[in-house]
Structure formats: structure tokens, C-alpha cells
Design an enzyme around this catalytic site. Structure first.
Site, PDB file in Angstrom:
ATOM      1  N   HIS A 164       0.800  -1.014  -0.034  1.00  0.00           N
ATOM      2  CA  HIS A 164       0.038  -0.021   0.145  1.00  0.00           C
ATOM      3  C   HIS A 164       0.835   1.111   0.014  1.00  0.00           C
ATOM      4  O   HIS A 164       1.841   1.416   0.722  1.00  0.00           O
ATOM      5  CB  HIS A 164      -0.944   0.108   1.140  1.00  0.00           C
ATOM      6  CG  HIS A 164      -2.026  -1.079   1.100  1.00  0.00           C
ATOM      7  ND1 HIS A 164      -3.154  -1.122   0.381  1.00  0.00           N
ATOM      8  CD2 HIS A 164      -2.090  -2.271   1.708  1.00  0.00           C
ATOM      9  CE1 HIS A 164      -3.899  -2.049   0.559  1.00  0.00           C
ATOM     10  NE2 HIS A 164      -3.482  -2.595   1.305  1.00  0.00           N
ATOM     11  N   CYS A 206      -0.602   2.176  -4.865  1.00  0.00           N
ATOM     12  CA  CYS A 206      -1.361   3.402  -5.308  1.00  0.00           C
ATOM     13  C   CYS A 206      -0.500   4.239  -5.633  1.00  0.00           C
ATOM     14  O   CYS A 206       0.423   4.552  -4.633  1.00  0.00           O
ATOM     15  CB  CYS A 206      -2.519   3.609  -4.401  1.00  0.00           C
ATOM     16  SG  CYS A 206      -3.500   2.058  -3.917  1.00  0.00           S
TER      17      CYS A 206
END
Lengths: 401, 616
Positions: A164, A206
Site C-alpha cells: 500500500h 497506489c
């Protein structure tokens, strides 16, 4: 008024001097960068594969990393030159319906954890500090060779990170972050110490492209799965296992590599062009401004496969005075005990220090301070100072009486 | 106490309105208690508050020093000057050359002309820019022409090294030079050996040219001399001598003397581990074992001793089973064996099955070189390497720079013993093992950048290079020492430069004492290496340069230099300000207030005093 004008006059001179210093520094640094020779041969390939997420619902990050590990091994990089960092254990997780098996597709054709998986950093060992230690090479003396990145100036290094992430950071273990300037700093130190010839960074998180936005070392190629403000998505959910099993960017990367074997020479530009933004649901961005060569002429096996530069041995080396080994005296070589710590602890230097110490006030002060701030002496110091306060108190009360 | 000092004031103040209320006193008509006072104001309050403030101010430097980041002082300027010096002046070594003509007439072969011709030819052959690790420009060439009648020398060499002109039986013994190279080498060594005692001024390299009848033959010996025999003209002699000097003795037989990083297999701590592995591809066919301890040690030990100045070498060995190779081979009728070509070589090493790097003996910064002896399985036996020109390879081996080498050894008979069920352990015979180790030695030389062949092919002709049982001849060790000194000093300079730049860019990073000491000793070792190099002691300079490089690498890779773990100034401020700021504020305010009060009271007192003076 005069003072003001004088100070104003001094200002441009100061600014000028500052400017000259800066230019000198820039010139110096450019000279240093350009003096690194590009004539070194490419002798080996290394791969550092990092999965930074823990918890069961981040199964796909583990599957990403293991898929890439399998690809890189299939194309020839040996375990000795792969550093695999997995932040959590999915194969033996209590919630895994298929114990000891990790899949990256719902058809379950491929068990990524099947055979010959060597994980170098597992579980809580995957921290930002350990990751930076792997990149820069600053380990404690006892760290074994299998956990070190032993690359040299002829190595091409592949660095793959998944997990992440966000704007200019990557999350490690849900508790700490790797900032983009830390990564850029580590790469800069690697370049200075000539720990790689070329570096390919692939990030699947991301807003992945922001992680390598601060890089400025030459010879680095970086590829991210999404740009700033975009998310990277998982590919599909496996209803049997119960979680998403692979990310889109890694899925399409693997689709590209499954068609190759180690003798092929597809180029990097074909890899980059194979990403379709509609299928990825994000824009895969790659950064080539720090990389000198053109991407059409670089085969993917330069990073993902193994290359071994070989030279034929023309002849044996024989001396005419050949030793008759049957009759030669055997020198029994005593095995030297392996020293526990490799670091050179310079013990005999303390004597030299004592000889050279001058009895100046600064030296005395330094010695007092150094003695007083060691942990054992802090308690003594506090006691001494408390005791000293009592007479001071007495004196002051007597004065004011 | 405040009350006590106040009370006389208060009582006086109380008194004055009382007296005013009772009756106006004659002695103090203008006494205004608000602006005057009779008694001198006390200093105790002021001293108290000022002393508290003063102790705070005194304590501030102690606090500052105690929270200071400890940084061992690094000698940035000397590092910078050292780096600049290494970059600008490539390290050059002093060398001395000697050419001796035996059996020639000194009238037709004039010593001085020969000397100038040799020097000119050497200048032509050496490259324009002086490479690091080669001889410097003021090398000396001296020529001796020794004929039966008399002998001419050009320069005075060292008195221990001068060629002893005269004795006639020397010519007969030299006549034997054509027969046995080894004995000729020993003979010349006994004649010239005294040249090699002292190392000062660089080593002396000699070429002896002997006049003879047959065709020209040049041999380079194991020590530091070479000899040329045969009928030879002056120009050919000059060109051959110059070529031997420049190409062989100075450059080591390589085309150019440049230092390539992939032929410097010494680890950052100056150690190399030679790891020998015997690989049985399929133990179900046959199992081979070797007597490494007896045979290998005897063959490898002299090499380790020879390489002492360059690296600290240790040896280990293992035998592995079930280790097939990963490339393919096919049967060829013409050669009668299974063939693999040089195109398959990069894929030969099967890293999945060959677990070679399992040594615990090597530290993190040593270099491991793998030497693999591969025994193929029955379905690939015999396995032969074919070169691109179609010929068989004599050695069946190859190297990969900075990794190691592989030799394929085929068992004598490729018939597998299918009748016996139990595993028969065969030993590789000592003779076979010796042949294998000769190939391995050649591979070790290749890994260091030297050639494994015994021939040097140059422009003016081919010379034979004698092999040494130590694996490396003396002049080759000189070349290696020079190159490694150069490489180590360059690495040391760049490492120390990187370290100083890193330390200066992070001003709040803790630098431990150990790092400071390592940097200091590294610089000292580098200076020692440079001074040894300038004097001409090659191996001592190699040792010191190796030490300097390992110390510099230790300092740079010290595990405490992690840039994320340093204290920022905001951190310090945030920790200490809640303790000290409130108290400090109150103390300063109190001191100021006391000071103001003292001045006020003093002014009041002075006003009363002047009034009293005026009235009295």
C-alpha cells in the site's frame, strides 16, 4: 542611514560568494558523477523483491511478489542473487483454506509456494531500516551472506516493491513508511559506492510513480503502476480463497513474461508498451530520463534473467617441475577458527589516545563530559549534583538571614 | 525575609503618616514616602534573584553540550586532497631494465647505440598516457655487451647486480641454454639473482641475448629475466627486447595495461575464498570422490602463498550430488561425444540445483570464487566442449569473471555399472586430478586477468612463457601487485570521498569514534602504500593498499550510519522546551522585576539624601 547602505552593499557580495560556492559544488558533483565509467561489463543480475503488507486481506501483495520471484527464477537468476522480503506469511496463515499453497489465479493452476522458495527476510524483519540496510549494504557483522545484496559495479539490479502506498511514500507493515526521499538517498549512496550498473525499479502500489519522483542518480529506470492521484486495482477475486489474489499491473506483467524463456530477447520497450491503461484502470508510468540507453535495444533478460559472461579456458597451466603428488609431503593446514566478529575493533588504539592527550582545558572538559554521559555514570552524576545542591542551599539561607 | 526587610520600610511609612497625623515633624518636612526613603535599599533580594538567573545561564552551556550530537572529527580536507591526488596523478612505479648481449662483438654492437635504440623503441611501444600501475617515465635501461675479449657496460647498475664480465666457462654453460629451458632459467637466476635482493628503486628486469647458430627463440623465465638465443640482428634484437620489456614485464602480457574491474576478484576486506566443488550430476550412474586434502592442498598451497601480498586466500571444498546442468547437449558422431558449444556456456550453471554458496567461512565482504569440477551423467557421457571454429576444446572448461570457473571431467569409461545395486564410490586418480587442477590453475590466472596459455604472441615474434609451480611467476606477481595497488588506492579514495560527502550532508548524524579511527588509519595506510610505491617495493605497497581499502570500506559500511536515525533540531526543541521554558520565563521576569524595584528604591533614597543635604 550610512549603516544601512553599507549593509546593503555587503549583501550582494555575500550572495555572490554563496553563488560561487554553489556553482563550485555543482561542478564538483557533476565531475564525480561523470567520472563513473560506463565501460564496466555487465556481469551479473540481482533481484530485490519486497512485499510490505501484512494481514490476510493483503494476500494479493504476497502473491504478486511470489509470482515475480518465480518468474525471475525461471528466467535464470539464482537464489543466491535474489533477496525476497515477505512481510507476512500467507501460506501458513490460519485463514488459508489451502495450507502451504499460495495462488495468483482463481484457476489454482500454479502453486507459487510449491518448491524452492527461499525467503530471506520474513515477517517482522521486513522494516524500513532493514530494507535500507539491504540497499546500502550497511549490515551488522553477523548478518549472513544470503541476506546481503552483494552486487558490484557490473550488476544490474531489479527492485520490485508492492504493497500500500500513497503520495511519496510506501507503507511498511502498517506501522511505518518509506519516504521517496529516503529511497532516493539510498539509491544515491548505492550509485556512489558503485553497487549497481543499472537499476530497474518496479512499484505496484497506489500512486506508485510518486515513490521514485525524487531520484536523480544516473542509470536508473523506474516503472510504476499508477500516477499521482490514481489507485492501482486488484485483478480478480478468488471466491474460494476469499480474497483478491493478484494485482492488475503484476498480472499483465506476468502475462508478458509467461511467453518468454531464458533464451529470448524481447526488449524493455515491448514490456512497457504491453500495458493497456483500460485494462489496468490506471496509467502505468515509466521514468527514463535517468537512463542513457534506448529502451528498444535493452532486452528484458538484462534485468529479469541471468547473464553469465563466459570466457573459454584455452589451456591448462602446467609447470615442468611437476609435483609428484603421491610422494609429496602433505602440509596439514590447520583450520583457522572463524572469528566471531568481523568488525575490526581497534583495541590498541586506546593506548595511543592516552599518550596523545594534551592537558588542555577543552580536553579536560570533554573527558568530564564523556565520562559523565555514559549510562553507568549518569546515576553517579545525578547523586553528586543532588549532594552539591545541599551546601548551596545552606549558604544561601545563611546569606539571607 | 521579604517581610523582614519590608517592615522597617513599612514601619517608617506607617510612622510618617502617624507623625503627620500627630504633628508635622520639623526634621523631615518634605519627606514624601512615595518618592523617598530614608534607609538604603537592601541588596539581598536582588542578589537572590540574580543568583538564580545566573545559575540558569551558567547551566545553559552544560545542557547544550550534553545534548550535542557526538561526531568524531573526520579529516575532510585530507580526504579531499588524497582523492584529488589519486585522480590527477596515476600511481606509477619505478622500474629498471637491463639488456645483456653475450657472445657479440662489441664493435658492431655498440652499447650506447643499443641503449638509445631500446629506449626509443620502448617509448614507441608504450601507450601515450601513462596508465596507473605501470612504470614511470624515468625508468633506466642499461646495456652490457659481453664478448669473449672484453665487455662494455653503459650505466652503473647496483654493485650487487652488475654482470660479471669475463669468466670463460660461462659461455659454455650458456651454450646449454637452447636445450633445457628449466635449467637455463635456474642458471640465469644464479647469475642474476643478486639483482632481486633489494627492492629499492624498483625491480630489475633483464633480457639476455645469446648469440647462436639456429633460429631465434625467446623464452621468458619464471623470475624476472628472459633470454633470446639464435642468430639475431641488431634491429630485431632491439625490437624484441623492447617488446618483452614493455608488453610482458610491464603490462603482464595483456594488450593494454589498463585495469579492468572485473578482473580484480579480491573482496573488500582483502580476502578471497576459493571454493572447490565436485559435482556428480547423477549419482545413480556413478559416484566420484576426490582426495582433495592430499592432492588439492599440495597443488593449491603454493599458489596461496604466492598470492599473499595481493589477497588473503582461504580454501574450502565439497562434493555435491544430483546436480545436473541446465543447458542442453546433443550427440555428434564426428566427435564421438555429446557436444555443447560456447553459446551454451552462459546457461551451463544450474543455480537451482547447484547449491554452491553455502559457505559459512566467508564474511560478508569477502569474495568467493567457485571452482566446479563437473562429472556428467551416463546419458551425456562423454561431454565435450566445441569451440566456434569447430575444434574440440583441450580443457573442457570456462570461466565467468568474478564468479569462478567450471571444468567438465569425463570418467574413463562411460559404461555405467548397472549390475551392482549398491553405490560404488570411485576415486579420481591423482594423475587425473592433477590434470584437472592444472586447468583450474589456468582458470584462476584468467580470473586475475592473466592468460592461461604459455605463449606470448607479439608484433616481433612469439615468446614462450615458462610456467611456475606457484601458479604465478615473479614478474606476473609484480604486475598483479602494481595493478592491485592502483585499484585499491582508487577504490579507497572514492570510498573515503563518498563517506566525507555523506557525513557533511547530514550534520546531525552521529559519527562514532570507530569510524574516525578507521578513516585515520586508512589514510595512513594509503600514504604508506604511496611511499612504498614511489620507492619501488611492489608487494609491501600492495599489502598497505589492501589494508587502506578494507579500512575505508569498513568505515563506509559501518552499520551505525543509517540516515534515518538521527536527531533533528525540532525533535530536541520539542523535548526540552516544556521543562525549561516556563521556569526560565518566571526567573527572568523575577530578576527584571527585582532589578527595577532596586533601582526605584535607590532613586528614592538618593532623592531623600539630596533633599536632606539641601535642607541641612
Amino acid at each position: 542611514m550610512r549603516f544601512l547602505i553599507f549593509s546593503l552593499l555587503r549583501l550582494p557580495i555575500g550572495v555572490l560568494m554563496l553563488l560561487l560556492l554553489c556553482l563550485g559544488n555543482i561542478g564538483n558533483s557533476v565531475a564525480h558523477l561523470s567520472s563513473s565509467s560506463e565501460s564496466t561489463l555487465h556481469t551479473n543480475n540481482w533481484a530485490v523483491l519486497v512485499c510490505t503488507s501484512r494481514f490476510w486481506f493483503n494476500y494479493r501483495h504476497m502473491a504478486n511478489t511470489l509470482s515475480l520471484y518465480r518468474t525471475v527464477k525461471r528466467l535464470g537468476i539464482p537464489d543466491e542473487r535474489i533477496i525476497l522480503m515477505l512481510a507476512d506469511d500467507m501460506a501458513c496463515n490460519a485463514r488459508n483454506k489451502y495450507p502451504a499453497q499460495v495462488f495468483n489465479n482463481e484457476n489454482h493452476k500454479l502453486n507459487l509456494y510449491g518448491d524452492n522458495v527461499e525467503v530471506d527476510y520474513r515477517g517482522y524483519e521486513v522494516t524500513v531500516e532493514n530494507f535500507l540496510r539491504v540497499l546500502t549494504g550497511r549490515h551488522e557483522a553477523a548478518v549472513p551472506r544470503s541476506k546481503r545484496l552483494l552486487s558490484d559495479e557490473g550488476s544490474h539490479v531489479l527492485l520490485y516493491m508492492t504493497g500500500h502506498g500513497g503520495d511519496e511514500f510506501l507503507k511498511f507493515q502498517d506501522s511505518e513508511e518509506l519516504q521517496s526521499h529516503d529511497l532516493a538517498d539510498a539509491v544515491k549512496q548505492m550509485k556512489e559506492k558503485r553497487r549497481f550498473k543499472e537499476l530497474l525499479i518496479m512499484v505496484d502500489t497506489c500512486q506508485a510513480s510518486t515513490l521514485f519522483s525524487q531520484l536523480h542518480s544516473p542509470g536508473v529506470l523506474a516503472m510504476g503502476s499508477s500516477m499521482k492521484g490514481e489507485n492501482s486495482y486488484s485483478h480478480h477475486l478468488d471466491p474460494d480463497v476469499g480474497v483478491s489474489v493478484v494485482d492488475r499491473f503484476t498480472y499483465y506483467t506476468l502475462a508478458f513474461f509467461e511467453k518468454l524463456n531464458m533464451y529470448d530477447n524481447a526488449s524493455l520497450s515491448s514490456l512497457f508498451n504491453s500495458f493497456n491503461p483500460n485494462l489496468l484502470m490506471s496509467t502505468a508510468y515509466h521514468r527514463m530520463d535517468l537512463y542513457q540507453r534506448s529502451l528498444e535495444e535493452v532486452p528484458v533478460t538484462n534485468f529479469f534473467g541471468s547473464v553469465m559472461e563466459t570466457l573459454h579456458t584455452d589451456s591448462a597451466y602446467s609447470s615442468h617441475r611437476s609435483i609428484d603428488v603421491g610422494e609429496a609431503k602433505i602440509k596439514i593446514c590447520t583450520d583457522q577458527p572463524i572469528s566471531g566478529s568481523d568488525r575490526r575493533i581497534l583495541r590498541n588504539m586506546n593506548n595511543k589516545d592516552q599518550e596523545n592527550s594534551r592537558h588542555s582545558f577543552g580536553q579536560l572538559w570533554n573527558s568530564i563530559l564523556s565520562k559523565s554521559t555514559t549510562p553507568e555514570n549518569v546515576d553517579a552524576f545525578v547523586c553528586h549534583s543532588l549532594l552539591l545542591m545541599l551546601p548551596l542551599l545552606v549558604v544561601s539561607t545563611w546569606l539571607s538571614r | 525575609m521579604a517581610e523582614i526587610s519590608e517592615s522597617p520600610l513599612q514601619t517608617s511609612e506607617e510612622k510618617s503618616p502617624v507623625t503627620q497625623m500627630s504633628e508635622p515633624h520639623e526634621s523631615d518636612p518634605d519627606f514624601d514616602p512615595k518618592t523617598m526613603r530614608k534607609a538604603k535599599p537592601g541588596l539581598k533580594r536582588l542578589i537572590l534573584s540574580l543568583s538564580v538567573l545566573f545559575s540558569f545561564i551558567l547551566g545553559f552551556p552544560i545542557l547544550w553540550k550534553s545534548i550535542e550530537i557526538y561526531r568524531a572529527p573526520l579529516p575532510f580536507r585530507s580526504i579531499e586532497s588524497f582523492s584529488a591526488q589519486i585522480e590527477s596523478n596515476p600511481l606509477l612505479f619505478p622500474c629498471q631494465f637491463q639488456a645483456i648481449f653475450v657472445g657479440f662483438d662489441s664493435k658492431s654492437f655498440g652499447a650506447d647505440e643499443l641503449e638509445s635504440a631500446i629506449e626509443k623503441r620502448m617509448l614507441e611501444l608504450s601507450s601515450k598516457s601513462s596508465q596507473c600501475g605501470t612504470c614511470n617515465d624515468n625508468y633506466t635501461v642499461s646495456v652490457v655487451v659481453d664478448s669473449r675479449s672484453h665487455c662494455v657496460e653503459t650505466k652503473n647498475m647496483k654493485p650487487s647486480c652488475s654482470w660479471k664480465c669475463g669468466p670463460i666457462n660461462k659461455f659454455d654453460s650458456i651454450g646449454k641454454l637452447k636445450d633445457n629451458d628449466e635449467e637455463a632459467d635456474e642458471l640465469l637466476q644464479s647469475m642474476l639473482g643478486s639483482c632481486y635482493d633489494s627492492g629499492y628503486g624498483g625491480k630489475v628486469y633483464s633480457v639476455v641475448v645469446v648469440n647462436g647458430d639456429e633460429e631465434v627463440r625467446a623464452v621468458v623465465g619464471k623470475y624476472r629475466h628472459a633470454w633470446i638465443t639464435g642468430t639475431i640482428s641488431e634491429e630485431e634484437a632491439v625490437s624484441r627486447i623492447a617488446e618483452i620489456f614493455v608488453k610482458v614485464f610491464v603490462n603482464g602480457g595483456k594488450e593494454e595495461g589498463s585495469i579492468q574491474g572485473e578482473f580484480m576478484p579480491v573482496g573488500a576486506d582483502g580476502k578471497i575464498v576459493l571454493s572447490f566443488s565436485l559435482l556428480n550430476a547423477d549419482p545413480r550412474d556413478w559416484v566420484y570422490d576426490w582426495n582433495f586434502h592430499e592432492v588439492g592442498e599440495v597443488l593449491v598451497h603454493p599458489v596461496i602463498e604466492a598470492l599473499q601480498p595481493i589477497a588473503n586466500v582461504t580454501v574450502e571444498s565439497q562434493v555435491l550430488y544430483y546436480t545436473p546442468k541446465s543447458s542442453l547437449s546433443f550427440w555428434d558422431d564426428r566427435h564421438g561425444s555429446h557436444i555443447f558449444s560456447t553459446k551454451d556456456l552462459p546457461f551451463f550453471v544450474n543455480s537451482n540445483e547447484w547449491h554452491l554458496d553455502t559457505s559459512a567461512a566467508a564474511g560478508g565482504r569477502s569474495k568467493i570464487l567457485q571452482f566446479v569440477v563437473y562429472i556428467p551423467s551416463a546419458k551425456e557421457c562423454p561431454l565435450q566442449l566445441i569451440l566456434p571454429n569447430g575444434e574440440r576444446s583441450e580443457t573442457n572448461g570456462f570461466i565467468s569473471p568474478m564468479w569462478g570457473g567450471v571444468v567438465v571431467w569425463n570418467p574413463k569409461s562411460c559404461v555405467k555399472n548397472s549390475d551392482t545395486k549398491d553405490i560404488v564410490r570411485n576415486m579420481i586418480s591423482p594423475q587425473d586430478l592433477q590434470k584437472v587442477f592444472e586447468v583450474v590453475l589456468g582458470q584462476l590466472r584468467q580470473l586475475f586477468g592473466l592468460k592461461s596459455t604459455n605463449l606470448y604472441v607479439g608484433l616481433s615474434g612469439t615468446s614462450i612463457l615458462l610456467g611456475s609451480e606457484r601458479g604465478f611467476t615473479e614478474w606476473e606477481l609484480d604486475v598483479l601487485s602494481r595493478h592491485h595497488t592502483c585499484f585499491n588506492l582508487q577504490t579507497c579514495a572514492t570510498t573515503l570521498g563518498s563517506l566525507s560527502r555523506l557525513v557533511q550532508s547530514l550534520p546531525r548524524m552521529i559519527i562514532k569514534d570507530e569510524i574516525g579511527k578507521q578513516v585515520k588509519f586508512s589514510l595512513e595506510a594509503a600514504k604508506l602504500a604511496q611511499s612504498n610505491a614511489s620507492v619501488g617495493i611492489y608487494d609491501a605497497s600492495a599489502v598497505s593498499s589492501r589494508q587502506s581499502r578494507s579500512l575505508a570500506e569498513d568505515a563506509f559500511f559501518h552499520p551505525s550510519i543509517m540516515s534515518i536515525s538521527y536527531y533533528s533540531f525540532e525533535h530536541c526543541f520539542a523535548v526540552y522546551s516544556p521543562f525549561f521554558l516556563p521556569v526560565l520565563m518566571h526567573v527572568i521576569l523575577a530578576a527584571l522585576r527585582e532589578w527595577k524595584r532596586y533601582k526605584q528604591e535607590n532613586w528614592k533614597y538618593l532623592a531623600w539624601k539630596t533633599k536632606a543635604k539641601i535642607t541641612s
